[in-house]
Design a protein around this motif. Structure first.
Motif, PDB file in Angstrom:
ATOM      1  N   LEU A 212     -32.775 -78.347   9.038  1.00 22.34           N
ATOM      2  CA  LEU A 212     -32.558 -76.940   8.705  1.00 22.34           C
ATOM      3  C   LEU A 212     -31.085 -76.621   8.501  1.00 22.34           C
ATOM      4  CD1 LEU A 212     -35.107 -75.310  11.192  1.00 22.34           C
ATOM      5  CD2 LEU A 212     -35.362 -75.591   8.724  1.00 22.34           C
ATOM      6  N   TYR A 213     -30.230 -77.182   9.333  1.00 17.43           N
ATOM      7  CA  TYR A 213     -28.808 -76.862   9.244  1.00 17.43           C
ATOM      8  C   TYR A 213     -28.197 -77.380   7.947  1.00 17.43           C
ATOM      9  CZ  TYR A 213     -23.843 -76.618  10.429  1.00 17.43           C
ATOM     10  OH  TYR A 213     -22.496 -76.348  10.416  1.00 17.43           O
ATOM     11  N   PHE A 214     -28.395 -78.650   7.644  1.00 10.58           N
ATOM     12  CA  PHE A 214     -27.751 -79.237   6.464  1.00 10.58           C
ATOM     13  C   PHE A 214     -28.464 -78.854   5.167  1.00 10.58           C
ATOM     14  CE2 PHE A 214     -26.096 -81.782   9.951  1.00 10.58           C
ATOM     15  CZ  PHE A 214     -24.745 -81.801   9.643  1.00 10.58           C
ATOM     16  N   CYS A 215     -29.743 -78.544   5.263  1.00 10.60           N
ATOM     17  CA  CYS A 215     -30.465 -77.982   4.113  1.00 10.60           C
ATOM     18  C   CYS A 215     -29.881 -76.614   3.762  1.00 10.60           C
ATOM     19  CB  CYS A 215     -31.945 -77.877   4.443  1.00 10.60           C
ATOM     20  SG  CYS A 215     -32.850 -76.612   3.555  1.00 10.60           S
ATOM     21  N   GLY A 216     -29.686 -75.762   4.769  1.00 10.45           N
ATOM     22  CA  GLY A 216     -29.123 -74.429   4.537  1.00 10.45           C
ATOM     23  C   GLY A 216     -27.736 -74.476   3.929  1.00 10.45           C
ATOM     24  N   LEU A 217     -26.901 -75.412   4.405  1.00  7.53           N
ATOM     25  CA  LEU A 217     -25.545 -75.531   3.859  1.00  7.53           C
ATOM     26  C   LEU A 217     -25.574 -75.961   2.391  1.00  7.53           C
ATOM     27  CD1 LEU A 217     -23.529 -77.247   6.754  1.00  7.53           C
ATOM     28  CD2 LEU A 217     -23.780 -74.813   6.249  1.00  7.53           C
ATOM     29  N   ILE A 219     -28.021 -75.601   0.097  1.00  7.26           N
ATOM     30  CA  ILE A 219     -28.533 -74.535  -0.774  1.00  7.26           C
ATOM     31  C   ILE A 219     -27.523 -73.402  -0.883  1.00  7.26           C
ATOM     32  CG2 ILE A 219     -30.296 -72.742  -0.979  1.00  7.26           C
ATOM     33  CD1 ILE A 219     -32.273 -74.689   0.315  1.00  7.26           C
ATOM     34  N   GLY A 220     -26.998 -72.953   0.246  1.00  9.15           N
ATOM     35  CA  GLY A 220     -26.094 -71.813   0.240  1.00  9.15           C
ATOM     36  C   GLY A 220     -24.857 -72.043  -0.602  1.00  9.15           C
ATOM     37  N   TYR A 221     -24.214 -73.199  -0.447  1.00 11.87           N
ATOM     38  CA  TYR A 221     -22.971 -73.483  -1.165  1.00 11.87           C
ATOM     39  C   TYR A 221     -23.201 -73.495  -2.677  1.00 11.87           C
ATOM     40  CZ  TYR A 221     -18.406 -75.611  -2.096  1.00 11.87           C
ATOM     41  OH  TYR A 221     -17.135 -75.855  -2.552  1.00 11.87           O
ATOM     42  N   MET A 222     -24.239 -74.210  -3.112  1.00 11.94           N
ATOM     43  CA  MET A 222     -24.470 -74.333  -4.555  1.00 11.94           C
ATOM     44  C   MET A 222     -24.936 -73.016  -5.167  1.00 11.94           C
ATOM     45  SD  MET A 222     -23.391 -77.260  -5.155  1.00 11.94           S
ATOM     46  CE  MET A 222     -23.723 -77.129  -6.900  1.00 11.94           C
ATOM     47  N   PHE A 223     -25.736 -72.239  -4.444  1.00 10.07           N
ATOM     48  CA  PHE A 223     -26.178 -70.944  -4.960  1.00 10.07           C
ATOM     49  C   PHE A 223     -24.969 -70.037  -5.207  1.00 10.07           C
ATOM     50  CE2 PHE A 223     -30.930 -70.247  -3.835  1.00 10.07           C
ATOM     51  CZ  PHE A 223     -31.255 -71.427  -4.473  1.00 10.07           C
ATOM     52  N   ILE A 224     -24.047 -70.021  -4.256  1.00  6.26           N
ATOM     53  CA  ILE A 224     -22.853 -69.189  -4.413  1.00  6.26           C
ATOM     54  C   ILE A 224     -22.048 -69.644  -5.622  1.00  6.26           C
ATOM     55  CG2 ILE A 224     -20.659 -68.520  -3.357  1.00  6.26           C
ATOM     56  CD1 ILE A 224     -22.104 -68.850  -0.627  1.00  6.26           C
ATOM     57  N   GLU A 225     -21.881 -70.935  -5.785  1.00  7.43           N
ATOM     58  CA  GLU A 225     -21.102 -71.469  -6.903  1.00  7.43           C
ATOM     59  C   GLU A 225     -21.711 -71.051  -8.238  1.00  7.43           C
ATOM     60  OE1 GLU A 225     -18.722 -75.431  -6.934  1.00  7.43           O
ATOM     61  OE2 GLU A 225     -20.739 -75.897  -7.635  1.00  7.43           O
ATOM     62  N   PHE A 317     -12.639 -71.404   1.636  1.00  4.90           N
ATOM     63  CA  PHE A 317     -11.984 -72.111   2.746  1.00  4.90           C
ATOM     64  C   PHE A 317     -12.906 -72.128   3.968  1.00  4.90           C
ATOM     65  CE2 PHE A 317      -9.458 -72.114   6.614  1.00  4.90           C
ATOM     66  CZ  PHE A 317      -8.592 -73.174   6.424  1.00  4.90           C
ATOM     67  N   ILE A 318     -13.496 -70.983   4.288  1.00  9.32           N
ATOM     68  CA  ILE A 318     -14.409 -70.895   5.439  1.00  9.32           C
ATOM     69  C   ILE A 318     -15.666 -71.723   5.186  1.00  9.32           C
ATOM     70  CG2 ILE A 318     -15.700 -69.322   6.935  1.00  9.32           C
ATOM     71  CD1 ILE A 318     -13.756 -67.106   6.023  1.00  9.32           C
ATOM     72  N   MET A 319     -16.128 -71.760   3.915  1.00  7.14           N
ATOM     73  CA  MET A 319     -17.329 -72.527   3.585  1.00  7.14           C
ATOM     74  C   MET A 319     -17.110 -74.028   3.727  1.00  7.14           C
ATOM     75  SD  MET A 319     -18.505 -70.236   0.299  1.00  7.14           S
ATOM     76  CE  MET A 319     -19.581 -71.473  -0.371  1.00  7.14           C
ATOM     77  N   GLY A 320     -15.861 -74.449   3.795  1.00  5.69           N
ATOM     78  CA  GLY A 320     -15.575 -75.872   4.013  1.00  5.69           C
ATOM     79  C   GLY A 320     -15.664 -76.294   5.466  1.00  5.69           C
ATOM     80  N   LEU A 321     -15.806 -75.345   6.390  1.00  2.00           N
ATOM     81  CA  LEU A 321     -15.813 -75.677   7.820  1.00  2.00           C
ATOM     82  C   LEU A 321     -17.164 -76.148   8.366  1.00  2.00           C
ATOM     83  CD1 LEU A 321     -13.673 -72.647   9.127  1.00  2.00           C
ATOM     84  CD2 LEU A 321     -12.895 -74.992   8.770  1.00  2.00           C
ATOM     85  N   PRO A 322     -18.295 -75.531   8.018  1.00  2.00           N
ATOM     86  CA  PRO A 322     -19.547 -75.852   8.722  1.00  2.00           C
ATOM     87  C   PRO A 322     -20.018 -77.291   8.570  1.00  2.00           C
ATOM     88  CG  PRO A 322     -19.761 -73.791   7.514  1.00  2.00           C
ATOM     89  CD  PRO A 322     -18.482 -74.419   7.074  1.00  2.00           C
ATOM     90  N   GLY A 374     -29.335 -65.998   2.926  1.00  2.00           N
ATOM     91  CA  GLY A 374     -30.461 -66.425   3.764  1.00  2.00           C
ATOM     92  C   GLY A 374     -30.347 -67.874   4.192  1.00  2.00           C
ATOM     93  N   ALA A 375     -29.852 -68.734   3.284  1.00  2.00           N
ATOM     94  CA  ALA A 375     -29.690 -70.156   3.620  1.00  2.00           C
ATOM     95  C   ALA A 375     -28.647 -70.335   4.717  1.00  2.00           C
ATOM     96  CB  ALA A 375     -29.287 -70.940   2.366  1.00  2.00           C
ATOM     97  N   TYR A 376     -27.530 -69.621   4.592  1.00  2.00           N
ATOM     98  CA  TYR A 376     -26.508 -69.700   5.650  1.00  2.00           C
ATOM     99  C   TYR A 376     -27.006 -69.057   6.946  1.00  2.00           C
ATOM    100  CZ  TYR A 376     -22.712 -71.720   2.939  1.00  2.00           C
ATOM    101  OH  TYR A 376     -21.919 -72.596   2.213  1.00  2.00           O
ATOM    102  N   SER A 377     -27.852 -68.038   6.825  1.00  2.00           N
ATOM    103  CA  SER A 377     -28.441 -67.430   8.027  1.00  2.00           C
ATOM    104  C   SER A 377     -29.327 -68.428   8.755  1.00  2.00           C
ATOM    105  CB  SER A 377     -29.259 -66.188   7.647  1.00  2.00           C
ATOM    106  OG  SER A 377     -28.443 -65.206   7.059  1.00  2.00           O
ATOM    107  N   LEU A 378     -30.010 -69.275   7.990  1.00  2.00           N
ATOM    108  CA  LEU A 378     -30.835 -70.325   8.594  1.00  2.00           C
ATOM    109  C   LEU A 378     -29.964 -71.274   9.409  1.00  2.00           C
ATOM    110  CD1 LEU A 378     -33.690 -71.634   8.712  1.00  2.00           C
ATOM    111  CD2 LEU A 378     -33.042 -72.960   6.701  1.00  2.00           C
ATOM    112  N   SER A 379     -28.821 -71.679   8.834  1.00  2.00           N
ATOM    113  CA  SER A 379     -27.894 -72.550   9.558  1.00  2.00           C
ATOM    114  C   SER A 379     -27.336 -71.853  10.799  1.00  2.00           C
ATOM    115  CB  SER A 379     -26.739 -72.969   8.635  1.00  2.00           C
ATOM    116  OG  SER A 379     -27.229 -73.706   7.535  1.00  2.00           O
TER     117      SER A 379
END
Length: 387
Positions: A212-217, A219-225, A317-322, A374-379
């Motif tokens: 769930l954690y790495f799936c959320g990361l 999806i979330g990153y690519m959707f934003i891009e 920058f913050i999205m590179g941390l999780p 929602g994907a980041y909320s899952l993480s």
């Protein structure tokens, strides 16, 4: 729709907008343009839309004018006279009679006129046409900027029935290929990324968290891009500039974020805080990004690049941390699952590009951003349970 709204607001009282398009069959292009004009005029508080639109046709094209003030009787008569002299047919005029519409050029059927009349009559009738017609003739918007996306799954049987084996030219092949590409990428990614990992085995207590954690990361990153590339395409007026700016800024900024993460101790509470900041950034994007870009769209290219950097770099920058924080936390608890974390994140990063496009076409880019949050909320939630 937004573009026609800008045109309408720029018109003088006697000013007009003129549009020419093919009359395709099944009817799509003219209906979508007239739907767009009807919604724009209706939005500006004009109830009798038909008094502001005139249209004439020959055998394969239609010319439409939209006037800010009402079309006068004298103007209507000039249009009728022109049509008689040049063998055109009036399609839309104040007080038009049905027999006027096909004196010289007869269409395949009269459904074209019936739908146009409904579109212009009222908002309820317009929505009825949208829901009952086999093709998507809703106006294109900045949120769903796909003007030529007419095909819906329910229209495929209609095309097959009308044209049989000759229906292929009428299909929007790109729309169908998009779904085929998604399933193809899903299958190939699973074969090449996930199946080899089974050789390592997947044991331990953290499997659901890892997934769930790495799936959320991913999806979330690519959707934003994908959303940002679309938003800044309109801003820069060039998809190359937009893709170059967004992708480079996100990769460089999130790369610095990943580098900085080595100074942070990996623990669930810290990951919760970081993902909460990302979600907050996305909420700010959803609320303010479009208006900010619209306000600054007249800036010079250099100023736009600086402004774009200020908008994208801090959240990226913050999205590179999780991701590195999650890997370190996982390696402390179950190092054998680290390859699985890479694989799961890679799989969902790959398929998210096509999935984001599908969601944008069907629901709009605002929903892509909502799903990213929602994907980041899952993480966030899976770490909140362990905090």
């Amino acid at each position: 729709k937004e573009s026609f709204g800008e045109m309408w607001r720029s018109l003088k009282d006697d000013g007009v907008i003129s549009i020419n398009t093919w009359i395709d069959y099944p009817y799509r292009n003219p209906l979508k343009i007239i739907s767009t004009l009807a919604e724009v005029i209706d939005k500006h508080g004009i109830k009798d839309i038909s008094k502001h639109i005139a249209a004439i046709k020959n055998w394969n094209t239609i010319s439409i004018i939209v006037k800010r003030s009402q079309i006068t009787f004298e103007e209507s008569e000039k249009i009728r006279t022109f049509c008689k002299e040049m063998n055109f047919d009036p399609v839309l005029l104040p007080g038009i009679q049905q027999e006027e519409r096909e004196r010289f050029n007869k269409l395949q059927d009269d459904s074209f006129y019936r739908m146009i009349d409904k579109i212009l009559s009222s908002e309820d009738e317009r929505k009825s046409v949208y829901s009952n017609y086999s093709f998507n003739i809703k106006p294109a918007t900045d949120n769903q900027p796909y003007y030529s996306q007419f095909l819906q799954f329910k229209s495929i049987p209609l095309l097959a029935e009308l044209f049989g084996s000759n229906a292929v030219p009428f299909f929007e092949v790109g729309y169908i290929l998009l779904y085929l590409t998604f399933f193809q990428i899903l299958l190939i990614s699973f074969i090449l990324i996930i199946i080899p990992l089974f050789k390592l085995g997947w044991k331990g207590e953290n499997r659901s968290w890892t997934f769930l954690y790495f799936c959320g990361l991913g999806i979330g990153y690519m959707f934003i891009e994908i959303v940002l590339i679309q938003k800044f395409t309109l801003y820069f007026g060039n998809v190359i500039y937009s893709a170059a700016a967004v992708v480079s800024l996100m990769l460089i900024s999130s790369g610095f974020g990943s580098w900085f993460s080595q100074n942070l101790y990996a623990k669930p509470t810290r990951i919760v805080g970081v993902t909460a900041l990302i979600i907050l950034s996305l909420i700010i994007y959803i609320i303010f990004l479009s208006s900010l870009l619209k306000t600054t769209i007249a800036f010079t290219l250099t100023t736009k690049i600086i402004f774009t950097t200020l908008l994208i770099a801090p959240p990226a920058f913050i999205m590179g941390l999780p991701f590195p924080l999650g890997l370190r936390l996982l390696s402390e608890r179950n190092e054998g699952q680290v390859p699985w974390a890479w694989g799961i994140n890679g799989l969902f990063s790959v398929i998210s590009v096509v999935l984001a496009t599908i969601i944008a076409i069907e629901l709009g880019f605002i929903w892509v951003m909502i799903f990213a949050a929602g994907a980041y909320s899952l993480s966030l939630l899976v770490n909140l349970r362990r905090a």
